[in-house]
Design a protein around this motif. Structure first.
Motif, PDB file in Angstrom:
ATOM      1  N   GLU A 165       0.832  -1.198   0.000  1.00 54.21           N
ATOM      2  CA  GLU A 165       0.000   0.000   0.000  1.00 54.21           C
ATOM      3  C   GLU A 165       0.875   1.261   0.000  1.00 54.21           C
ATOM      4  N   ASP A 166       1.914   1.260   0.831  1.00 55.11           N
ATOM      5  CA  ASP A 166       2.830   2.390   0.879  1.00 55.11           C
ATOM      6  C   ASP A 166       3.509   2.606  -0.471  1.00 55.11           C
ATOM      7  N   LEU A 167       3.892   1.517  -1.122  1.00 52.47           N
ATOM      8  CA  LEU A 167       4.522   1.624  -2.437  1.00 52.47           C
ATOM      9  C   LEU A 167       3.556   2.220  -3.463  1.00 52.47           C
ATOM     10  N   ARG A 168       2.288   1.821  -3.384  1.00 55.01           N
ATOM     11  CA  ARG A 168       1.292   2.376  -4.316  1.00 55.01           C
ATOM     12  C   ARG A 168       1.095   3.862  -4.067  1.00 55.01           C
ATOM     13  N   VAL A 169       1.040   4.248  -2.808  1.00 56.83           N
ATOM     14  CA  VAL A 169       0.879   5.671  -2.469  1.00 56.83           C
ATOM     15  C   VAL A 169       2.092   6.449  -2.963  1.00 56.83           C
ATOM     16  N   ARG A 170       3.275   5.937  -2.684  1.00 55.40           N
ATOM     17  CA  ARG A 170       4.500   6.626  -3.129  1.00 55.40           C
ATOM     18  C   ARG A 170       4.552   6.725  -4.651  1.00 55.40           C
TER      19      ARG A 170
ATOM     20  N   GLU B 179      -4.328  13.880 -16.149  1.00 56.81           N
ATOM     21  CA  GLU B 179      -4.192  13.286 -17.487  1.00 56.81           C
ATOM     22  C   GLU B 179      -2.748  12.918 -17.777  1.00 56.81           C
ATOM     23  N   LEU B 180      -1.822  13.820 -17.471  1.00 57.85           N
ATOM     24  CA  LEU B 180      -0.417  13.546 -17.742  1.00 57.85           C
ATOM     25  C   LEU B 180       0.116  12.418 -16.851  1.00 57.85           C
ATOM     26  N   ALA B 181      -0.314  12.391 -15.610  1.00 59.55           N
ATOM     27  CA  ALA B 181       0.132  11.351 -14.671  1.00 59.55           C
ATOM     28  C   ALA B 181      -0.587  10.023 -14.895  1.00 59.55           C
ATOM     29  N   MET B 182      -1.677  10.055 -15.680  1.00 56.92           N
ATOM     30  CA  MET B 182      -2.529   8.891 -15.884  1.00 56.92           C
ATOM     31  C   MET B 182      -3.071   8.390 -14.542  1.00 56.92           C
ATOM     32  N   VAL B 183      -3.593   9.347 -13.787  1.00 54.72           N
ATOM     33  CA  VAL B 183      -4.187   9.085 -12.475  1.00 54.72           C
ATOM     34  C   VAL B 183      -5.581   9.682 -12.496  1.00 54.72           C
ATOM     35  N   HIS B 184      -6.546   8.945 -12.005  1.00 55.33           N
ATOM     36  CA  HIS B 184      -7.927   9.429 -11.993  1.00 55.33           C
ATOM     37  C   HIS B 184      -8.052  10.592 -11.011  1.00 55.33           C
ATOM     38  N   ARG B 185      -8.954  11.531 -11.315  1.00 55.33           N
ATOM     39  CA  ARG B 185      -9.152  12.695 -10.447  1.00 55.33           C
ATOM     40  C   ARG B 185      -9.565  12.308  -9.024  1.00 55.33           C
ATOM     41  N   THR B 186     -10.359  11.264  -8.886  1.00 59.88           N
ATOM     42  CA  THR B 186     -10.756  10.848  -7.529  1.00 59.88           C
ATOM     43  C   THR B 186      -9.536  10.375  -6.738  1.00 59.88           C
ATOM     44  N   THR B 187      -8.598   9.736  -7.418  1.00 58.90           N
ATOM     45  CA  THR B 187      -7.359   9.323  -6.753  1.00 58.90           C
ATOM     46  C   THR B 187      -6.561  10.554  -6.337  1.00 58.90           C
TER      47      THR B 187
ATOM     48  N   TYR C 205      -7.713  13.494  -5.558  1.00 56.06           N
ATOM     49  CA  TYR C 205      -8.356  14.118  -4.402  1.00 56.06           C
ATOM     50  C   TYR C 205      -8.345  13.226  -3.151  1.00 56.06           C
ATOM     51  N   THR C 206      -8.039  11.964  -3.326  1.00 55.93           N
ATOM     52  CA  THR C 206      -7.836  11.095  -2.170  1.00 55.93           C
ATOM     53  C   THR C 206      -6.534  11.469  -1.451  1.00 55.93           C
TER      54      THR C 206
END
Length: 185
Positions: free
Chosen positions: A7-12, A41-49, A51-52
């Motif tokens: 989980e820590d690796l995913r967050v990092r 968009e550039l990071a390929m990360v969803h907006r909800t992620t 704001y998490t």
């Protein structure tokens, strides 16, 4: 069940992707023009992620700056450096993170510090022009002017921030270390 390390690796990883996207965008656009949507968009990360992990783009920037400081500013606190080696270290870090430094150091157009720096610089140039036969636009004179103003503003900040119980006249007298500077050299 996901263990804490994964989980820590995913967050990092998520933070790193967002930091890198923000820094890349800052290399192309002023910070105030960058949107969370562009970062995601550039990071390929969803907006909800996004704001998490972060309240807004300012929170992301603050976190990125803290992360860079943790990684890069260790020599300032952990190694005994001469003042000149301290400056050399700063130049190396600034070069490595030039985009970030240029945005954060120069985007404070209306800050009190920047307005004071510009006014003091103009006043010093006027004084040096009127009272000496020197070229105030030479790089050597510019460096001395900026060093002097930076030192004065740094001491002023320290004096106010730490509520130093020295009156302004005593502080002024202590700053006489600059009286020996010859701006004409």
């Amino acid at each position: 069940m996901v263990n804490k390390t994964n989980e820590d690796l995913r967050v990092r990883r998520t933070h790193k992707l967002l930091y890198n996207a923000l820094l890349e965008l800052m290399g192309k656009h002023p910070f105030e023009q960058i949107t969370v949507k562009q970062i995601c968009e550039l990071a390929m990360v969803h907006r909800t992620t996004f704001y998490t992990h972060f309240q807004d783009k300012f929170d992301l920037l603050s976190s990125a700056v803290r992360q860079i400081a943790e990684e890069e500013f260790k020599n300032f606190t952990e190694v005994s450096l001469t003042p000149f080696d301290n400056f050399r270290e700063l130049l190396s870090i600034a070069k490595k993170h030039k985009t970030l430094f240029s945005q954060l150091l120069f985007e404070e157009r209306d800050s009190l510090r920047n307005l004071l720096r510009k006014a003091m610089g103009a006043g010093m140039k006027r004084y040096l022009t009127e009272n000496g036969s020197i070229e105030v636009n030479s790089i050597e004179i510019q460096i001395k002017i900026e060093a002097y103003i930076g030192a004065v503003l740094g001491v002023l900040n320290w004096w106010i921030e730490n509520n130093i119980s020295m009156d302004e006249e005593d502080l002024y007298k202590k700053m006489n270390i600059f009286s020996e500077w010859n701006f004409a050299e």
